[in-house]
Design a protein around this motif. Structure first.
Motif, mmCIF file in Angstrom:
data_model
loop_
_atom_site.group_PDB
_atom_site.id
_atom_site.type_symbol
_atom_site.label_atom_id
_atom_site.label_comp_id
_atom_site.label_asym_id
_atom_site.label_seq_id
_atom_site.Cartn_x
_atom_site.Cartn_y
_atom_site.Cartn_z
ATOM 1 N N THR A 142 12.890 18.801 49.165
ATOM 2 C CA THR A 142 13.452 19.238 47.882
ATOM 3 C C THR A 142 14.819 18.610 47.638
ATOM 4 O O THR A 142 15.641 19.181 46.922
ATOM 5 C CB THR A 142 13.573 20.770 47.845
ATOM 6 O OG1 THR A 142 14.431 21.201 48.905
ATOM 7 C CG2 THR A 142 12.209 21.436 47.992
ATOM 8 N N THR A 148 16.086 19.327 44.029
ATOM 9 C CA THR A 148 15.135 19.369 42.926
ATOM 10 C C THR A 148 15.278 20.649 42.112
ATOM 11 O O THR A 148 14.584 20.816 41.115
ATOM 12 C CB THR A 148 13.698 19.245 43.454
ATOM 13 O OG1 THR A 148 13.458 20.271 44.435
ATOM 14 C CG2 THR A 148 13.466 17.881 44.091
ATOM 15 N N THR A 199 11.341 14.759 39.466
ATOM 16 C CA THR A 199 10.233 14.091 40.157
ATOM 17 C C THR A 199 9.139 13.733 39.160
ATOM 18 O O THR A 199 8.994 14.360 38.110
ATOM 19 C CB THR A 199 9.651 14.986 41.259
ATOM 20 O OG1 THR A 199 9.205 16.233 40.681
ATOM 21 C CG2 THR A 199 10.686 15.285 42.326
#
Length: 574
Positions: free
Chosen positions: A482, A489, A539
């Motif tokens: 992450t 993220t 992402t």
């Protein structure tokens, strides 16, 4: 120990070779028509070792047996020029070893350094073989690290080949460390053990005694049991070992927290005469609003300071506490050996491990608890079939599967004290209520898999021993994380002048020293609740389409490798 037999014929010039034997004690019986039978008793064969035994037969009836002792024979290895030492089960169990892992004994080998280099080779050039499987950890390239636990209780022997390995060790150019799992025999053998230490058994540090600081809390209990024996006498054998560990430690945590005045929204700095001046942000706020109530509520959530040695003493001070950081581990190994016939044998072993530890990389100053949980669930399996194809030709086929599963699982940052997203308030000077930096709050899962198919053939031809084989390897890495670079993220908001937000000169007091301008800008704008930046890693999927916020980064890679070798050896006696 198992009464297993291996028939071998000498060739036309009297040369013989017995391949792929497990470390043990052996008897050799030599027979030929018109000669007395000769029996050599208790010949020790160590792990990754070649032993030479020459015999002279006397003329007579084959029914007449002559027993000879193996004692006094030269232990010099004449088949190849490899150099290294062997540690047996007794040495492995009795040598001082705090972690009880075999790899920690590598540094006892001459030419080895405490940091893992052997005979001048870099530590990442070391091959660590367990039952023929390379278990050198590929996770971090740490010195002497293995992908699976290797408790000394589970091992029969351990050898470090410091230099001159033969071609069968194909992986690297550095040293080879060879370990061999214990196996069962025709009699039952077992053990139960407990290695224990705690605070009362430990000496205090000299510095701690000098300052009247008590010993740090320590409770380490490593316990286990093992059992080996026959399933079918003279046919099938097993060995089992379980080892658990409960390590209870305490860690001292120090953090920088706001002073009582900063919690009230007042900033303090010294003027040119070293007089402490108090500044109310409302005085310089063009809006006249002053400190943001939400920021003040956030500052009030910090624990009360108790360590004045930290911080500047005006706006920040220190907090110190002790938290529990336990580690728990459960490990098991099972080995099975089966004698199919005098010419065919099977051996296999499996190892499972599950470890969980709590660390202080991420701390909550609200609950005063460490939040970093690190887990690892490695797996290991190998199976091999050994056959004597002809009196002069031996083959061993082996399959290996080895997997590491490290998992770091801190708490995903969330909004605190009314904020709808994690915030960093005056991040250059204050630790956050819950550590939410990239290194502290990232979640990482790795699955590192290793498979190998190998075949090794040995042929005795005249004076020469010819070996050849191939290895087919597959390395696969699947990872989820992450974070990327310096950000997560999930979004994190930075409140207070840090990188992009500037504070005009008109909003600073005239007595403020230039050396304090940067700190003032951050405290002032943070109290006002001014936003410097919001960071988030976005992402995308395989088609480059954006994924929802918070979606972790997924990566996958695979490498296939094929290799082979051929070597010829000839014993030369001087």
């Amino acid at each position: 120990a198992t009464r297993a037999e291996r028939p071998v014929s000498a060739n036309e010039i009297g040369q013989y070779s017995i391949q792929n034997l497990v470390p043990s004690m052996y008897d050799i019986t030599v027979q030929a028509p018109g000669f007395k039978t000769l029996v050599a008793k208790a010949i020790a064969l160590n792990v990754a070792q070649a032993v030479t035994r020459n015999f002279t037969l006397e003329i007579g009836q084959i029914e007449t047996t002559i027993a000879v002792s193996a004692a006094g024979e030269s232990p010099l290895q004449t088949v190849d020029s490899s150099f290294g030492n062997v540690l047996g089960a007794v040495s492995l169990a009795e040598l001082p070893n705090l972690g009880r892992q075999a790899g920690q004994l590598i540094t006892l080998q001459p030419t080895a350094t405490s940091s893992g280099q052997v005979a001048g080779a870099a530590y990442d050039q070391t091959t660590i073989l367990l039952d023929g499987v390379n278990v050198a950890s590929i996770q971090n390239g740490a010195a002497l690290a293995t992908s699976i636990n290797t408790p000394v209780e589970s091992l029969e022997e351990f050898r470090v080949i410091a230099s001159n390995p033969n071609a069968t060790f194909f992986n690297t150019s550095g040293p080879q460390i060879v370990m061999f799992t214990k196996r069962g025999s025709n009699t039952f053998h077992g053990s139960a053990y407990d290695y224990f230490r705690n605070t009362d058994l430990n000496a205090n540090l000299w510095q701690s005694n000098r300052s009247n600081t008590p010993r740090a809390f320590d409770h380490d209990n490593r316990y286990g049991t093992s059992l080996g024996g026959p399933v079918l006498k003279n046919k099938t054998f097993f060995y089992f070992n379980y080892e658990g560990r409960q390590l209870d430690l305490q860690s001292t945590i120090t953090r920088t927290v706001p002073t009582a005045t900063l919690r009230q929204g007042i900033i303090q700095f010294r003027d040119a005469s070293s007089t402490v001046q108090q500044i109310n942000p409302a005085t310089y706020d063009p809006r006249g609003l002053g400190a943001n109530p939400q920021v003040l509520k956030y500052l009030q959530a910090y624990p009360q300071p108790n360590d004045p040695a930290l911080g500047d003493g005006l706006n920040t001070t220190g907090f110190i506490t002790v938290v529990k950081t336990p580690t728990q581990d459960n490990f098991g190994v099972l080995r099975v050996d089966h004698i199919i016939s005098s010419r065919w044998t099977f051996d296999g072993s499996a190892r499972l491990d599950s470890s969980t530890s709590v660390g202080t990389t991420q701390m909550s100053l609200v609950s005063l608890q460490p939040l970093t949980v690190t887990m690892n669930h490695p797996r290991f399996f190998t199976g091999a079939l050994t056959g004597v194809l002809t009196p002069h030709l031996t083959n061993r086929f082996q399959f290996d599967w080895n997997q590491e599963r490290p998992y770091s699982n801190p708490t995903v940052p969330t909004g605190l004290e009314g904020f709808n997203t994690p915030v960093q308030v005056a991040t250059s000077y204050l630790n956050q209520l819950v550590d939410d930096s990239q290194t502290a709050a990232r979640i990482q899962l790795k699955i590192l898999s290793y498979q190998q198919w190998s075949d090794n053939l040995t042929w005795q031809k005249g004076k020469h021993q010819i070996q050849g084989g191939f290895h087919l390897n597959t390395y696969r890495s699947d990872a989820s994380r992450t974070d990327h670079g310096s950000y997560l993220t999930s979004p994190t908001a930075v409140i207070g002048s840090y990188q992009f937000l500037t504070v005009p000169t008109a909003q600073r007091p005239t007595f403020l020293l230039s050396s304090n301008a940067t700190a003032y800008n951050q405290y002032y704008s943070a109290l006002l609740g001014e936003l410097d930046q919001v960071n988030i890693v976005g992402t995308r999927d395989g088609n480059l389409q954006p994924l929802p916020a918070g979606t972790p980064i997924l990566t996958s890679a695979e490498m296939k490798m094929a290799s082979g070798y051929v070597q010829r050896s000839e014993e030369r006696r001087v």
